[in-house]
Design a protein around this motif. Structure first.
Motif, mmCIF file in Angstrom:
data_model
loop_
_atom_site.group_PDB
_atom_site.id
_atom_site.type_symbol
_atom_site.label_atom_id
_atom_site.label_comp_id
_atom_site.label_asym_id
_atom_site.label_seq_id
_atom_site.Cartn_x
_atom_site.Cartn_y
_atom_site.Cartn_z
ATOM 1 N N ASN A 1 0.830 -1.195 0.000
ATOM 2 C CA ASN A 1 0.000 0.000 0.000
ATOM 3 C C ASN A 1 0.874 1.259 0.000
ATOM 4 N N ALA A 2 0.243 2.384 -0.247
ATOM 5 C CA ALA A 2 0.975 3.650 -0.357
ATOM 6 C C ALA A 2 1.679 4.001 0.950
ATOM 7 N N HIS A 3 1.079 3.635 2.066
ATOM 8 C CA HIS A 3 1.688 3.941 3.356
ATOM 9 C C HIS A 3 3.022 3.210 3.519
ATOM 10 N N SER A 4 3.090 1.925 3.112
ATOM 11 C CA SER A 4 4.342 1.210 3.272
ATOM 12 C C SER A 4 5.434 1.744 2.354
ATOM 13 N N LEU A 5 5.047 2.339 1.226
ATOM 14 C CA LEU A 5 6.042 2.942 0.343
ATOM 15 C C LEU A 5 6.711 4.137 0.999
ATOM 16 N N GLN A 6 6.033 4.757 1.954
ATOM 17 C CA GLN A 6 6.544 5.958 2.586
ATOM 18 C C GLN A 6 7.213 5.677 3.927
ATOM 19 N N MET A 7 7.250 4.434 4.346
ATOM 20 C CA MET A 7 7.857 4.105 5.631
ATOM 21 C C MET A 7 9.350 4.432 5.603
ATOM 22 N N PRO A 8 9.847 5.059 6.662
ATOM 23 C CA PRO A 8 11.277 5.354 6.704
ATOM 24 C C PRO A 8 12.084 4.045 6.689
ATOM 25 N N GLY A 9 13.117 4.024 5.892
ATOM 26 C CA GLY A 9 13.984 2.856 5.848
ATOM 27 C C GLY A 9 13.505 1.719 4.982
ATOM 28 N N ILE A 10 12.371 1.874 4.287
ATOM 29 C CA ILE A 10 11.819 0.773 3.494
ATOM 30 C C ILE A 10 12.777 0.367 2.381
ATOM 31 N N ASP A 11 13.493 1.324 1.807
ATOM 32 C CA ASP A 11 14.440 0.983 0.740
ATOM 33 C C ASP A 11 15.551 0.085 1.267
ATOM 34 N N HIS A 12 16.012 0.362 2.467
ATOM 35 C CA HIS A 12 17.048 -0.478 3.083
ATOM 36 C C HIS A 12 16.514 -1.885 3.358
ATOM 37 N N ILE A 13 15.299 -1.965 3.833
ATOM 38 C CA ILE A 13 14.684 -3.266 4.130
ATOM 39 C C ILE A 13 14.483 -4.057 2.841
ATOM 40 N N ARG A 14 14.029 -3.404 1.793
ATOM 41 C CA ARG A 14 13.857 -4.067 0.492
ATOM 42 C C ARG A 14 15.196 -4.575 -0.031
ATOM 43 N N ALA A 15 16.230 -3.750 0.066
ATOM 44 C CA ALA A 15 17.561 -4.145 -0.411
ATOM 45 C C ALA A 15 18.080 -5.342 0.388
ATOM 46 N N HIS A 16 17.837 -5.343 1.679
ATOM 47 C CA HIS A 16 18.261 -6.467 2.525
ATOM 48 C C HIS A 16 17.496 -7.738 2.144
ATOM 49 N N PHE A 17 16.212 -7.613 1.902
ATOM 50 C CA PHE A 17 15.389 -8.748 1.475
ATOM 51 C C PHE A 17 15.938 -9.339 0.183
ATOM 52 N N VAL A 18 16.238 -8.483 -0.786
ATOM 53 C CA VAL A 18 16.762 -8.957 -2.070
ATOM 54 C C VAL A 18 18.137 -9.587 -1.880
ATOM 55 N N ALA A 19 18.963 -9.014 -1.018
ATOM 56 C CA ALA A 19 20.292 -9.577 -0.769
ATOM 57 C C ALA A 19 20.195 -10.987 -0.183
ATOM 58 N N LEU A 20 19.217 -11.226 0.657
ATOM 59 C CA LEU A 20 19.023 -12.552 1.251
ATOM 60 C C LEU A 20 18.361 -13.528 0.287
ATOM 61 N N LEU A 21 17.732 -13.011 -0.737
ATOM 62 C CA LEU A 21 16.945 -13.842 -1.642
ATOM 63 C C LEU A 21 17.783 -14.875 -2.391
ATOM 64 N N GLU A 22 19.001 -14.540 -2.760
ATOM 65 C CA GLU A 22 19.867 -15.484 -3.483
ATOM 66 C C GLU A 22 20.099 -16.748 -2.652
ATOM 67 N N ASP A 23 20.475 -16.589 -1.388
ATOM 68 C CA ASP A 23 20.723 -17.754 -0.525
ATOM 69 C C ASP A 23 19.436 -18.518 -0.239
ATOM 70 N N ARG A 24 18.365 -17.798 -0.003
ATOM 71 C CA ARG A 24 17.089 -18.464 0.270
ATOM 72 C C ARG A 24 16.609 -19.254 -0.938
ATOM 73 N N LYS A 25 16.725 -18.648 -2.117
ATOM 74 C CA LYS A 25 16.338 -19.309 -3.364
ATOM 75 C C LYS A 25 17.145 -20.591 -3.534
ATOM 76 N N ALA A 26 18.447 -20.495 -3.324
ATOM 77 C CA ALA A 26 19.319 -21.667 -3.487
ATOM 78 C C ALA A 26 18.976 -22.746 -2.468
ATOM 79 N N GLY A 27 18.704 -22.349 -1.244
ATOM 80 C CA GLY A 27 18.350 -23.322 -0.207
ATOM 81 C C GLY A 27 17.052 -24.046 -0.521
ATOM 82 N N ILE A 28 16.068 -23.302 -0.982
ATOM 83 C CA ILE A 28 14.783 -23.913 -1.343
ATOM 84 C C ILE A 28 14.972 -24.889 -2.498
#
Length: 121
Positions: A2-29
């Motif tokens: 939603n629009a509110h979550s797009l405006q949350m402080p630090g959301i870009d950092h959290i998204r980048a961290h999620f994507v950074a973890l995605l490679e290992d998670r994808k491989a593990g799955i």
């Protein structure tokens, strides 16, 4: 997302961290799915499917909140496929249904697309 979550402080950092973890998670799955496919005992197959399902559940719970709605939906479908097998009539047989492998392959492709789009490769 939603629009509110797009405006949350630090959301870009959290998204980048999620994507950074995605490679290992994808491989593990993927590794757990392949190990389940190659497994010879019910315990081995179901254990690998449970591990894959648990990681998929984590991703499904987070992806949509961070704007990766399609990835979250794909993770949920994979989780549902695994649950259907583990709760179904063939859970006590030493098999891993091909539908699960196909679904996880689709999930892996979706992860790869997100990782490549973010420039994390």
């Amino acid at each position: 997302m939603n629009a509110h979550s797009l405006q949350m402080p630090g959301i870009d950092h959290i998204r980048a961290h999620f994507v950074a973890l995605l490679e290992d998670r994808k491989a593990g799955i993927a590794q757990h799915a392949l190990a389940a496919w190659d497994g010879e005992t019910v315990e081995d197959i179901n254990s690998h499917l449970e591990h894959a399902r648990n990681t998929l559940h984590q991703i499904a719970g987070t992806a949509g909140t961070l704007g990766f709605d399609a990835l979250g939906a794909t993770a949920e479908r994979c989780e549902a496929q695994i649950n259907a097998h583990l709760d179904g009539p063939y859970a006590d047989l030493a098999i891993c249904p091909g539908e699960i492998i196909w679904c996880i392959d689709t999930f892996v492709e979706a992860c790869t697309s997100i990782i490549e789009a973010s420039g994390s490769t």
